[in-house]
Write an enzyme that holds these catalytic residues in place. Structure first.
Site, PDB file in Angstrom:
ATOM      1  N   ARG A 167      -1.820 -11.231  12.579  1.00  0.00           N
ATOM      2  CA  ARG A 167      -1.873  -9.575  11.879  1.00  0.00           C
ATOM      3  C   ARG A 167      -2.824  -9.767  10.501  1.00  0.00           C
ATOM      4  O   ARG A 167      -3.748  -9.031  10.400  1.00  0.00           O
ATOM      5  CB  ARG A 167      -0.573  -9.170  11.429  1.00  0.00           C
ATOM      6  CG  ARG A 167      -0.316  -7.785  12.194  1.00  0.00           C
ATOM      7  CD  ARG A 167       1.258  -7.343  11.913  1.00  0.00           C
ATOM      8  NE  ARG A 167       1.091  -6.334  10.998  1.00  0.00           N
ATOM      9  CZ  ARG A 167       1.921  -5.827  10.007  1.00  0.00           C
ATOM     10  NH1 ARG A 167       3.043  -6.489   9.743  1.00  0.00           N
ATOM     11  NH2 ARG A 167       1.718  -4.570   9.425  1.00  0.00           N
ATOM     12  N   ARG A 217      11.152 -12.238   6.396  1.00  0.00           N
ATOM     13  CA  ARG A 217      12.376 -11.056   6.750  1.00  0.00           C
ATOM     14  C   ARG A 217      13.208 -11.614   7.684  1.00  0.00           C
ATOM     15  O   ARG A 217      12.721 -11.900   8.753  1.00  0.00           O
ATOM     16  CB  ARG A 217      11.524  -9.754   6.998  1.00  0.00           C
ATOM     17  CG  ARG A 217      10.772  -8.960   5.934  1.00  0.00           C
ATOM     18  CD  ARG A 217       9.786  -7.982   6.552  1.00  0.00           C
ATOM     19  NE  ARG A 217       9.185  -7.197   5.662  1.00  0.00           N
ATOM     20  CZ  ARG A 217       8.108  -6.445   6.007  1.00  0.00           C
ATOM     21  NH1 ARG A 217       8.050  -6.332   7.415  1.00  0.00           N
ATOM     22  NH2 ARG A 217       7.476  -5.904   5.176  1.00  0.00           N
ATOM     23  N   ARG A 219      13.069 -10.535  13.878  1.00  0.00           N
ATOM     24  CA  ARG A 219      12.606  -9.917  14.779  1.00  0.00           C
ATOM     25  C   ARG A 219      11.394 -10.505  15.196  1.00  0.00           C
ATOM     26  O   ARG A 219      10.663 -11.517  14.464  1.00  0.00           O
ATOM     27  CB  ARG A 219      12.329  -8.498  14.337  1.00  0.00           C
ATOM     28  CG  ARG A 219      13.365  -7.616  14.055  1.00  0.00           C
ATOM     29  CD  ARG A 219      13.052  -6.101  14.051  1.00  0.00           C
ATOM     30  NE  ARG A 219      13.958  -5.370  13.473  1.00  0.00           N
ATOM     31  CZ  ARG A 219      13.989  -4.986  12.347  1.00  0.00           C
ATOM     32  NH1 ARG A 219      13.198  -5.190  11.381  1.00  0.00           N
ATOM     33  NH2 ARG A 219      15.041  -4.209  12.153  1.00  0.00           N
ATOM     34  N   LYS A 229       0.803  -1.320   0.251  1.00  0.00           N
ATOM     35  CA  LYS A 229       0.072  -0.110   0.050  1.00  0.00           C
ATOM     36  C   LYS A 229       0.866   1.335   0.101  1.00  0.00           C
ATOM     37  O   LYS A 229       0.484   2.378  -0.651  1.00  0.00           O
ATOM     38  CB  LYS A 229      -0.746  -0.133   1.397  1.00  0.00           C
ATOM     39  CG  LYS A 229      -2.389  -0.052   0.935  1.00  0.00           C
ATOM     40  CD  LYS A 229      -3.116  -0.104   2.214  1.00  0.00           C
ATOM     41  CE  LYS A 229      -2.447  -0.427   3.617  1.00  0.00           C
ATOM     42  NZ  LYS A 229      -3.150   0.608   4.566  1.00  0.00           N
ATOM     43  N   ARG A 246     -11.437   1.637   9.067  1.00  0.00           N
ATOM     44  CA  ARG A 246     -11.212   0.170   9.005  1.00  0.00           C
ATOM     45  C   ARG A 246     -12.375  -0.570   9.416  1.00  0.00           C
ATOM     46  O   ARG A 246     -12.381  -1.834   9.329  1.00  0.00           O
ATOM     47  CB  ARG A 246     -10.117  -0.046  10.161  1.00  0.00           C
ATOM     48  CG  ARG A 246      -8.797   0.384  10.094  1.00  0.00           C
ATOM     49  CD  ARG A 246      -7.758  -0.051  11.226  1.00  0.00           C
ATOM     50  NE  ARG A 246      -6.569   0.561  11.078  1.00  0.00           N
ATOM     51  CZ  ARG A 246      -5.621   0.352  10.487  1.00  0.00           C
ATOM     52  NH1 ARG A 246      -5.728  -0.815   9.605  1.00  0.00           N
ATOM     53  NH2 ARG A 246      -4.481   0.733  10.561  1.00  0.00           N
TER      54      ARG A 246
END
Ligand SMILES: [Zn+2]
Length: 221
Positions: free
Chosen positions: A174, A129, A163, A15, A90
């Protein structure tokens, strides 16, 4: 008439990149709700201080506070021809509040652009990642930018780690929250004929093209 674009897309849908291109091309400010919050908190505006009271108590900031921040932002001179909204609304009640706000300005939602990426693809993007333990924290992606030697930084040879926020479990959660929260919003705009769904699993350029075409079609009406 002012152009109000809404941009929807899950975490990892790209986005931010697309918002930058669209804002530049259509000369609209990028109004991201997260930035708006941070800015109000940083400047300790009355709305920022109000929001902070809720956050300090660990509560959600009520919609009317967020809507007031958006009202103020949309009244700035750079937003006189409209804006691209990102991260808001949202929920359906927020979408209804936004309708009322835009009506105050004599406007309405021009189009809702949804960058659609499947859950599996989002998870691949987000959970791949890894970063190195070196001072420069070089970043890698297992699928899109893997290190030459598994688990080691190409540049300084230090170990790669994830992380806590980047692990598959956290990211899957999420993504699930996004999908569940956004589904009613998507049907809301779909029913009104305002939703333009763009396949977000194509190349970045192809996504940009499709979004651009969507905005042009919506503004030509
Ligand atoms: Zn490194």
């Amino acid at each position: 008439m002012a152009v109000y674009l809404l941009l929807l897309g899950g975490p990892g849908a790209g986005k931010g990149t697309q918002a930058d291109v669209l804002c530049q091309e259509f000369q609209l400010p990028h109004v991201a709700s997260g930035d708006l919050f941070r800015d109000n908190l940083k400047r300790a505006t009355p709305l920022g201080q109000l929001a902070k009271q809720y956050m300090d108590r660990g509560e959600l900031v009520p919609d009317d506070v967020t809507i007031k921040m958006i009202r103020e932002r949309l009244q700035q001179p750079d937003a006189k021809n409209g804006a691209l909204l990102d991260g808001f609304p949202r929920t359906v009640p927020q979408a209804q509040a936004l309708d009322a706000l835009l009506a105050e300005f004599g406007g309405k939602v021009t189009t809702v652009l949804y960058i659609k990426v499947g859950e599996t693809a989002l998870l691949d993007r987000l959970s791949g990642r890894w970063i190195c333990r070196g001072a420069q924290q070089h970043a890698y992606h297992l699928l899109f930018n893997p290190p030459k030697v598994a688990g080691k930084c190409d540049v300084d040879g230090t170990e790669l780690y994830q992380r806590a926020d980047d692990t598959a479990e956290v990211q899957a959660r999420r993504i699930k929250v996004f999908m569940e929260q956004t589904a009613p919003l998507i049907s809301f705009y779909q029913q009104r004929g305002e939703l333009r769904e763009v396949d977000g699993e194509q190349s970045i350029q192809a996504v940009t093209e499709a979004l651009r075409a969507g905005v042009k079609a919506a503004t030509a009406k």
